[in-house]
Design an enzyme around this catalytic site. Structure first.
Site, PDB file in Angstrom:
ATOM      1  N   GLU A   1      38.836  33.695  32.941  1.00 15.95           N
ATOM      2  CA  GLU A   1      39.521  32.416  32.810  1.00 15.95           C
ATOM      3  C   GLU A   1      39.330  31.899  31.381  1.00 15.95           C
ATOM      4  OE1 GLU A   1      41.353  31.283  35.135  1.00 15.95           O
ATOM      5  OE2 GLU A   1      40.566  32.183  36.980  1.00 15.95           O
TER       6      GLU A   1
ATOM      7  N   SER B   1      28.489  28.084  39.531  1.00 21.53           N
ATOM      8  CA  SER B   1      27.155  28.641  39.739  1.00 21.53           C
ATOM      9  C   SER B   1      26.296  28.337  38.518  1.00 21.53           C
ATOM     10  CB  SER B   1      27.263  30.159  39.978  1.00 21.53           C
ATOM     11  OG  SER B   1      26.040  30.695  40.416  1.00 21.53           O
ATOM     12  N   GLY B   2      24.978  28.283  38.698  1.00 23.44           N
ATOM     13  CA  GLY B   2      24.094  27.724  37.675  1.00 23.44           C
ATOM     14  C   GLY B   2      23.456  28.694  36.710  1.00 23.44           C
TER      15      GLY B   2
ATOM     16  N   ARG C   1      44.999  41.035  41.307  1.00 24.07           N
ATOM     17  CA  ARG C   1      45.003  39.610  41.002  1.00 24.07           C
ATOM     18  C   ARG C   1      44.389  38.750  42.097  1.00 24.07           C
ATOM     19  NH1 ARG C   1      49.757  35.117  39.983  1.00 24.07           N
ATOM     20  NH2 ARG C   1      48.398  33.718  38.811  1.00 24.07           N
ATOM     21  N   LEU C   2      43.485  37.860  41.665  1.00 25.82           N
ATOM     22  CA  LEU C   2      43.013  36.734  42.467  1.00 25.82           C
ATOM     23  C   LEU C   2      43.607  35.488  41.826  1.00 25.82           C
ATOM     24  CD1 LEU C   2      41.129  35.724  44.776  1.00 25.82           C
ATOM     25  CD2 LEU C   2      39.342  35.488  43.044  1.00 25.82           C
ATOM     26  N   SER C   3      44.563  34.848  42.481  1.00 28.89           N
ATOM     27  CA  SER C   3      45.353  33.788  41.859  1.00 28.89           C
ATOM     28  C   SER C   3      44.606  32.461  41.872  1.00 28.89           C
ATOM     29  CB  SER C   3      46.680  33.621  42.602  1.00 28.89           C
ATOM     30  OG  SER C   3      47.362  34.848  42.674  1.00 28.89           O
TER      31      SER C   3
ATOM     32  N   CYS D   1      42.157  47.741  34.753  1.00 28.59           N
ATOM     33  CA  CYS D   1      41.849  49.138  34.481  1.00 28.59           C
ATOM     34  C   CYS D   1      42.966  49.734  33.649  1.00 28.59           C
ATOM     35  CB  CYS D   1      41.667  49.939  35.775  1.00 28.59           C
ATOM     36  SG  CYS D   1      43.136  50.012  36.826  1.00 28.59           S
TER      37      CYS D   1
ATOM     38  N   ASN E   1      40.929  39.858  32.773  1.00 33.27           N
ATOM     39  CA  ASN E   1      40.061  39.425  33.853  1.00 33.27           C
ATOM     40  C   ASN E   1      39.238  38.250  33.354  1.00 33.27           C
ATOM     41  OD1 ASN E   1      38.244  39.198  36.026  1.00 33.27           O
ATOM     42  ND2 ASN E   1      36.898  40.769  35.183  1.00 33.27           N
TER      43      ASN E   1
ATOM     44  N   VAL F   1      22.425  29.171  51.017  1.00 25.67           N
ATOM     45  CA  VAL F   1      21.823  30.100  51.981  1.00 25.67           C
ATOM     46  C   VAL F   1      20.306  30.020  51.888  1.00 25.67           C
ATOM     47  CG1 VAL F   1      23.733  31.755  52.076  1.00 25.67           C
ATOM     48  CG2 VAL F   1      21.925  32.050  50.365  1.00 25.67           C
TER      49      VAL F   1
END
Length: 660
Positions: A102, A392-393, A47-49, A5, A100, A317
Site C-alpha cells: 500500500e 499491528s504494532g 489481488r486482495l482489494s 510473481c 504488493n 488471542v
C-alpha cells in the site's frame, strides 16, 4: 495487499507456468488475478482489494510519450485475461507493473503528478506508483510512504525494475537461473511460487541452516533454498536485457539526536507522528480493524485508530492454559471497554495449536522457530472473519527502545571503571564456580558487537553448541560457517559512532525485525487473505524516533520512556506503563508432557534429523528440558526445521488445513 510473481525470457507458451505460480499463492489475493505475457516477460498477480475495488486490477500497463500531456490512460485487463502477444502488449502500453503493498500517501502524490500534467484513469495507488516511476524514475522511492514490493517492466529497453520498502515489511524473493536460452530472472512474493517454475531445481542451502540455529530465523540474503535470495529492505534492482542484475541501496536510516529538545516536546512529537501515521494507515475503501494485546504498542495504536473511527473492531488471542487468569484477553477487553470499542477474542487450545504447525511452516516458506507465529496465525484468522485489513504494532521496540536487552549497556556502565581484563577473568571464575553473574561480568567486559546479535541471544544455539550439533554432518566441501558476530559486523560498522543501545537497535532493524517479526506478520496475515498494516514502521515515525536521545528512550529501570508518556495521552497509565511480557506461549510446559516428549523424540531420532544433526545431542536437550532445565527454544528451533524440511523436501506439497 496482494501477491506478485514473474520471470524474464517468457514466451506465450509459458502462460501455464505463470498461472501455476499465481495459483499457489491464491491465499494472498482471493479477489482477483491477472497475467501479462509479452515477448520476454511474464507478470502475475493475485489481488486482495482494499483501494479502488473496481479499477485497481493488475498487472497494470501504461503507455507514455515524451511529455506528460502525451501519456495515455492505463488499459486494465479483466481478471484472468492474459496479455499474451507482443501485438496486444504494444496496444496496451510501454510499461507494466505488479505491486504488493500500500502507498499510504498516494493521494498526495497523485495531486503532485496532476499539477505536472499527468492524467489518471483509476483511483488506485498502483496507477500512482507506476506514473510516479514514469515521472521521477527511481526518485519515486524517496517520495513513497508505505509498504511495498513491486516490479516494473520497460518494454522498450527490456529491463525490469524491482524495489522493496524501507523496512522490509513486504517480501520479495528472486533467483537467476541459467539455461540454454540464457539467464532467466524469476521473482515472487513467496518462495513457493518460484518452486513452481521448472527452471529452478529445489536444493537446500545448508549455510542458511547454520545461521538459523543461532538466530532462530533465516538470517542470510540467500534463503534456505539454494540460489533463491531475498531483496534486502530499502534496496532496488534493475534486471538488464542481458541478464545482468544491478542492485543498490536507495535509503539508509540516519540518526541525529536533538539533545536540546525538552522531554515534553519529544512526547508531543511522538504523539503527533503516531496519530498522523495511523490516519494514513486508515486509508482504504474497506473497513480497517486493529489488533489489541496487553502491551503498550497495540493499545496506543488502537486508541489512535479509535479517534479516526470510533466503530473500529479489535482482535485478541490468548491461550486456554491461562483462561481465567489476567491474560492478554483480560487486558484487551478491559481496555476495549475503557475506549468504548468492539473486541473479539479467542483462547487458543493446545490441540489446535499443535495441529496448525505444519500449515504455519508451509506458509512461512522458510523455517521459523518463533512460537508466537502460531498465535499470529489464529488472531489473523479471527480478524479475517470481520475485516480485510488490520493495524499491528510491530516496530515500536526497535524505534523507541522497547526490548529489555537494550538496558544492558546502562547496567554495564556501572562497571566502566574496572579494567576489561579483570572483568573477563572474574566472569570465567564465576562460571567455573557456578556463581551467578558470569554473563553480566562477561558482557561488561565486551562491546555489544562481541556478544549481541539479535533477540535470539540466550535462547538459540551459541556457535559452540551449533558445532556440537553439526559436527560430522556437514556436506563435503562446506566451509566453516561464519559466526553470528561476523555476519552482524557490517551493520555495527555503519553506526560505529553511536551509543551502544542505538547500535543494538540498528542491528535489530535489519535482522530481528525483518527476519523474524515482519516475516511472520506478512505470512500469517496473508495465510488468511488479511492485510496487516504497521503504523510504527512509517518513515516519518522513524525520523522522529531517530532524533530522540537514548536517555529519553530507555534507562536502567524502564524501556520506551517517552513513547509511554505519549501513549498516556490516549490510554490509561496502567496500560501505558505496563511491563513488556512478550507473548506467553506455553511451549515450556507442553514439551514436558509425555505425549509431546515422545512425539518430538521420534522426530529427533528419525532419518531427517540424522542427516543434519548429532541425534544424541538432540535427545540430551529433550531430556534436560524434561528434567527441569528450560531448553524449549532450542528444541523448537530444531523441531520446526525438521517439520519444514519434510514439507518442502520430502512431501513437496502443502499440508492439509487444520480443522476449524
Amino acid at each position: 495487499m496482494c501477491g506478485i510473481c514473474g520471470f524474464t525470457g517468457a514466451v506465450e507458451a509459458d502462460l501455464p507456468i505463470l498461472k501455476a505460480m499465481c495459483d499457489v499463492m491464491a491465499h494472498r489475493g482471493p479477489d482477483g488475478e491477472g497475467q501479462y505475457i509479452d515477448d520476454g516477460i511474464a507478470l502475475g498477480h493475485r489481488r486482495l482489494s482494499l483501494i479502488d475495488l473496481e479499477g485497481g486490477n493488475q498487472p497494470m500497463v501504461r503507455a507514455t510519450g515524451d511529455h506528460a500531456s502525451a501519456v495515455t490512460s492505463p488499459a486494465l485487463m479483466p481478471d484472468g485475461a492474459p496479455c499474451a502477444s507482443p501485438e496486444a502488449a504494444a496496444a496496451k502500453g510501454d510499461y507494466a507493473i505488479v505491486f504488493n503493498g500500500e502507498i499510504y500517501n498516494y493521494r498526495d502524490l497523485r495531486a503532485e503528478l496532476e499539477t505536472e500534467g499527468w492524467e489518471f484513469q483509476t483511483s488506485s495507488d498502483t496507477e500512482v506508483l507506476l506514473t510516479g516511476y514514469l515521472a521521477w524514475g527511481e526518485g519515486v522511492l524517496d517520495r513513497l510512504r508505505g509498504m511495498f514490493a513491486f516490479a516494473i517492466w520497460n518494454r522498450a529497453s527490456r529491463e525490469l525494475f524491482c524495489a522493496r520498502d524501507f523496512f522490509g515489511i513486504k517480501p520479495l524473493y528472486y533467483t537467476v537461473q541459467h539455461g540454454a536460452a540464457g539467464p532467466q530472472f524469476i521473482f515472487a512474493s513467496e518462495i513457493k511460487c518460484i518452486l513452481e517454475h521448472p527452471a529452478y531445481e529445489r536444493a537446500l542451502n545448508e549455510d542458511a541452516l547454520e545461521q538459523y540455529l543461532c538466530f532462530q530465523f533465516s538470517a542470510l540474503d540467500e534463503t534456505f533454498f539454494k540460489g533463491i535470495f531475498k531483496l534486502p529492505p530499502a534496496h532496488c534492482m534493475t534486471v538488464r536485457a542481458d541478464g545482468a542484475v544491478e542492485m543498490r541501496r536507495y535509503w539508509r536510516p540516519e540518526y541525529a539526536f536533538d539533545e536540546g529538545r525538552s522531554r515534553e516536546d519529544t512526547v508531543e512529537a511522538i504523539d503527533a507522528a503516531m496519530r498522523e501515521s495511523v490516519r494514513y494507515h486508515n486509508v482504504a475503501d474497506v473497513e480497517v480493524g486493529s489488533f489489541l494485546s496487553s502491551g503498550i504498542d497495540s493499545s496506543y495504536m488502537a486508541a489512535c485508530l479509535a479517534k479516526e473511527n470510533p466503530a473500529i473492531k479489535t482482535f485478541t488471542v490468548g491461550f486456554a492454559e491461562y483462561e481465567g487468569e489476567r491474560d492478554e484477553i483480560t487486558w484487551a477487553r478491559e481496555l476495549a471497554d475503557e475506549l468504548h470499542i468492539a473486541n473479539s477474542s479467542k483462547h487458543i487450545g493446545e490441540e489446535e495449536y499443535w495441529a496448525s504447525l505444519p500449515r504455519v511452516q508451509w506458509h512461512m516458506d522458510e523455517p521459523s522457530a518463533d512460537p508466537s507465529a502460531v498465535a499470529l496465525y489464529f488472531v489473523d484468522q479471527i480478524a479475517a472473519e470481520q475485516v480485510k485489513a488490520v493495524l499491528s504494532g510491530e516496530g515500536a521496540d526497535e524505534f523507541f527502545g522497547g526490548y529489555r536487552i537494550y538496558q544492558t549497556p546502562f547496567a554495564n556502565a556501572k562497571l566502566s571503571w574496572a579494567p576489561k581484563g579483570l572483568l573477563k577473568g572474574a566472569s570465567k571464575a564465576a562460571r567455573a564456580l557456578g556463581v551467578r553473574g558470569a554473563n553480566y561480568l562477561e558482557r561488561a567486559s565486551e562491546r555489544p558487537e562481541d556478544w549481541y546479535y539479535t533477540n535470539a541471544n540466550g535462547v538459540a544455539f551459541s556457535p559452540e553448541e551449533r558445532e556440537r550439533l553439526r559436527a560430522g554432518k556437514r556436506a563435503a566441501g562446506v566451509l566453516r560457517p561464519a559466526s553470528p558476530q561476523e555476519l552482524i559486523a557490517p551493520a555495527y560498522a555503519e553506526v560505529a559512532g553511536l551509543d551502544d543501545t542505538t547500535r543494538m537497535q540498528y542491528v535489530d532493524l535489519f535482522f530481528w525485525l525483518v527476519g523474524d517479526i515482519l516475516l511472520k506478520t506478512d505470512k500469517m496475515s496473508m495465510a488468511h487473505s488479511l492485510e496487516s498494516r504497521v503504523p510504527f514502521l512509517d518513515k516519518r515515525v522513524f525520523e522522529v524516533s531517530a532524533t530522540i536521545p537514548t536517555r529519553l528512550k530507555a534507562n536502567g529501570e524502564q524501556t520506551k520512556l517517552t513513547l509511554r508518556e505519549a501513549a498516556e495521552r490516549a490510554i490509561p497509565k496502567d496500560w501505558a506503563q505496563k511491563e513488556k511480557l512478550g507473548f506467553p506461549v506455553p511451549v515450556v510446559n507442553w514439551l514436558r508432557q509425555e505425549r509431546y516428549y515422545d512425539e518430538i523424540k521420534a522426530w529427533f531420532t528419525g532419518d531427517i534429523a540424522a542427516k543434519f544433526f548429532d541425534t544424541g545431542e538432540l535427545v540430551r536437550l529433550l531430556d534436560e528440558h524434561k528434567a527441569g532445565a528450560d531448553r524449549s527454544r532450542k528444541i523448537w528451533i530444531v523441531y520446526m526445521f525438521l517439520m519444514w524440511y519434510k514439507i518442502y523436501f520430502v512431501d513437496q506439497k502443502a499440508p492439509e488445513k487444520p480443522a476449524a
